[in-house]
Structure formats: C-alpha cells, structure tokens
Motif scaffolding. Sequence first.
Motif, PDB file in Angstrom:
ATOM      1  N   THR A  15       3.802   7.516   2.839  1.00 40.32           N
ATOM      2  CA  THR A  15       4.188   6.013   3.600  1.00 40.32           C
ATOM      3  C   THR A  15       4.191   4.956   2.735  1.00 40.32           C
ATOM      4  OG1 THR A  15       2.969   7.138   5.478  1.00 40.32           O
ATOM      5  CG2 THR A  15       3.583   4.847   5.686  1.00 40.32           C
ATOM      6  N   PHE A  75       0.820  -1.126   0.005  1.00 39.25           N
ATOM      7  CA  PHE A  75       0.061   0.038   0.138  1.00 39.25           C
ATOM      8  C   PHE A  75       0.847   1.298   0.059  1.00 39.25           C
ATOM      9  CE2 PHE A  75      -2.970  -3.399   1.690  1.00 39.25           C
ATOM     10  CZ  PHE A  75      -3.974  -3.134   1.162  1.00 39.25           C
ATOM     11  N   ILE A  79       3.652   0.852   2.866  1.00 38.30           N
ATOM     12  CA  ILE A  79       2.940  -0.005   3.616  1.00 38.30           C
ATOM     13  C   ILE A  79       3.084  -1.552   3.402  1.00 38.30           C
ATOM     14  CG2 ILE A  79       1.024  -0.507   5.439  1.00 38.30           C
ATOM     15  CD1 ILE A  79       0.117   2.257   5.200  1.00 38.30           C
ATOM     16  N   ASP A  82       0.376   5.051   1.186  1.00 31.68           N
ATOM     17  CA  ASP A  82      -0.774   5.693   1.985  1.00 31.68           C
ATOM     18  C   ASP A  82      -1.694   4.477   2.264  1.00 31.68           C
ATOM     19  OD1 ASP A  82       0.920   7.663   2.517  1.00 31.68           O
ATOM     20  OD2 ASP A  82       0.084   8.688   0.844  1.00 31.68           O
ATOM     21  N   LYS A  83      -3.040   4.790   1.910  1.00 32.12           N
ATOM     22  CA  LYS A  83      -4.242   3.972   2.033  1.00 32.12           C
ATOM     23  C   LYS A  83      -4.535   3.350   0.746  1.00 32.12           C
ATOM     24  CE  LYS A  83      -6.412   6.573   5.689  1.00 32.12           C
ATOM     25  NZ  LYS A  83      -7.740   7.197   6.249  1.00 32.12           N
ATOM     26  N   LYS A  84      -3.688   3.353  -0.599  1.00 32.89           N
ATOM     27  CA  LYS A  84      -3.994   3.142  -1.629  1.00 32.89           C
ATOM     28  C   LYS A  84      -3.383   1.715  -1.799  1.00 32.89           C
ATOM     29  CE  LYS A  84      -3.852   4.329  -6.624  1.00 32.89           C
ATOM     30  NZ  LYS A  84      -3.256   5.158  -7.562  1.00 32.89           N
ATOM     31  N   PRO A  85      -4.104   0.612  -2.173  1.00 37.12           N
ATOM     32  CA  PRO A  85      -3.347  -0.558  -2.394  1.00 37.12           C
ATOM     33  C   PRO A  85      -2.641  -0.582  -3.921  1.00 37.12           C
ATOM     34  CG  PRO A  85      -5.708  -1.015  -2.789  1.00 37.12           C
ATOM     35  CD  PRO A  85      -5.451   0.556  -2.127  1.00 37.12           C
ATOM     36  N   ASP A  97       0.774  -4.336  10.131  1.00 38.57           N
ATOM     37  CA  ASP A  97       1.698  -3.431   9.032  1.00 38.57           C
ATOM     38  C   ASP A  97       2.713  -3.145   9.434  1.00 38.57           C
ATOM     39  OD1 ASP A  97      -1.028  -3.826   7.805  1.00 38.57           O
ATOM     40  OD2 ASP A  97      -1.628  -1.781   8.222  1.00 38.57           O
ATOM     41  N   ARG A 149       1.356  -4.994   4.213  1.00 36.83           N
ATOM     42  CA  ARG A 149       0.311  -5.533   5.168  1.00 36.83           C
ATOM     43  C   ARG A 149       0.463  -6.873   5.266  1.00 36.83           C
ATOM     44  NH1 ARG A 149      -4.941  -2.289   4.546  1.00 36.83           N
ATOM     45  NH2 ARG A 149      -3.408  -1.010   5.828  1.00 36.83           N
ATOM     46  N   ASP A 180       5.142  -0.154   8.239  1.00 37.31           N
ATOM     47  CA  ASP A 180       4.914   1.256   7.767  1.00 37.31           C
ATOM     48  C   ASP A 180       6.492   1.782   7.560  1.00 37.31           C
ATOM     49  OD1 ASP A 180       2.231   0.771   8.253  1.00 37.31           O
ATOM     50  OD2 ASP A 180       2.015   2.443   9.642  1.00 37.31           O
TER      51      ASP A 180
END
Length: 301
Positions: free
Chosen positions: A136, A100, A138, A102-105, A145, A140, A147
């Motif tokens: 960031t 990921f 990440i 940030d929050k985007k896969p 996680d 998973r 980071d």
Amino acid sequence: MRTLSILVALAAGLLPVLGAPAASAGERQPFEVVKGWEVERTIGDTSANPCLMTHAYEDQDDNNAANAVVFALRGSSAALVLVYQGWNFDKEEPIKVPLFLDKKPIKVKTTWIGDGKTLRTQLPDSVVPDLLAAKTVILRFEDSDADFRIPNFAAGYESLRRCDATPATAIVPQPGQPGTAALQAAPAQPPAPSQQRIAAYVVGLSVQRVLKECDVSSTGKQRAAVDAKMAALQPEMAPLEAQLRSELKRNGETCPPADKQADFQEVLRKMIELSPEDFVAVLEKPPAADNAAKAAPDSKL
C-alpha cells in the motif's frame, strides 16, 4: 441528481485513470499485462526508460471510486503518479504530504504536484526496494490518509524493466504470450479522444437514454440527429465505452422531473446544433455566462 457540468467533470476525470497523462504525454503501446499491472511503452521515446506501469482499480470500500497508481523509472529517479476520482486539485498545485509504504515512513524531501484528480512526484530510485516490499502507498494528509493498493508491485516492476531494456524494433508478438505488442510493426493507434469529446459522449449517452426511456417531448428528426452525433463519436470512444456506461449506471439513471423538462430541451438543442467541443464549453459555463438559455439542469439525465 447531479448537474450536467458534474457529469462533464466526471467524464474528464476518467482520463487520468485510463491513460495517466501526467506520467507521459506521448502516445503509448502495450507491452505486457502482469498480475494487474499494465506495462506500456511511449512511442518514439529514445531514453533509457521509455516505459511505465499502471495499476487501476475501483475501491469497493469507497463507493467504488476510481483509483490508479502509475510508476516509471527516470534515470536515477522514479516518477510516481497517484489518481483518485474524489480529488480536485488546482492545476500545478504544490502539496506537502508525508509518504508511507505500508507503515514505513519514506523520509525523502519531495513536493507532490496536484492537477485535477492526480498527484505526482519524483522520488530517488533508492525507494524502489521499499516499493517492492509494500502492498500500500499512503499519503498522510492532516485530516485523513489516502491509501492506494499496489499488489504484486514486484511482478509489474520486473515487466517494466524488461520493457525498458527491450529495443522497440525487437518487440514482436510471440505465440502464447498475451499482452505483448509489436511497437514498430503494428500500425500506429489513433490518439486518445480529448476530454471535451469524452464529456460530450457521456452527456450524449444520457440524452439517448432519456429519449428512449423517459416521457419527454422530441421529434423523429431530433432523435435521428442525436443518433448521428453519437455514431460519429462512437469509433474513437469504443475502448472507453464500457467504462463510461458503467460510471453513468453507477451514479444513477433517472428521468428529468417536470420542472427540468425545459432544461433538457435546451441541452438537446445544443447537442444537435454544436460541435462536441462547443457543446461541452457551453455546458461548463456558469449560468450567468449563458445569456441565450437557462442554466444546465440540476439533475442527471
């Protein structure tokens, strides 16, 4: 209090943070330092992408654990290496884990390759725009996680592209431009010390401190021999010394207890008698493999 073998492992684990060998095994020279990213060029690399960028930091939210992110372009792909002091992967261990930004896969099929404290992978260069916009990286895992911060990635990437585009013979130091190196004109830097020699130096720093600060038995001849061993190693360790001492201090500095005095004496003897490489090899042996002495002490020197 940790065993000497853990000290050795910690010392060896610093190398990926300081040099990122998984991204490039060749000798490198600095190009620029831009907003926390150190851009370097691999000497003798004649490819279109001889440079890499590294952001290394200590995570205050994770007991100041050492982290690093290494990035380089490789033609139509990109190499990404993540380093974390707390990892301990088998050599060339394949790891399947989602990525990921940030929050985007990031939906690309890739396998991460573990090696000690590093994970590396190859990504299509189409991921670069997402990296430029992210703060960031990440991974998973099933239980948690991992980071990694990449602040000012865009500034580092611009420097990386400049480094890749600049012929080695054209790179000369400019007045008022810190961080730029003359790759061809400057004398070649000596190769980085081996993991074994760094580990021996870390243990030697602990031995010197114990001899100076703790109530342990030693002779003037022994102390002089230890100082001579350390003096011989110091020139090649100079670029790393501040960080090595910081790591030792952060992990605690105590004296060997009474029941470990004999173990300390054995370590002292081996350090004086053996080469740095042989000294570390003996310390890394399990107790049953060392028939000449007891196991290494369970405490940090």
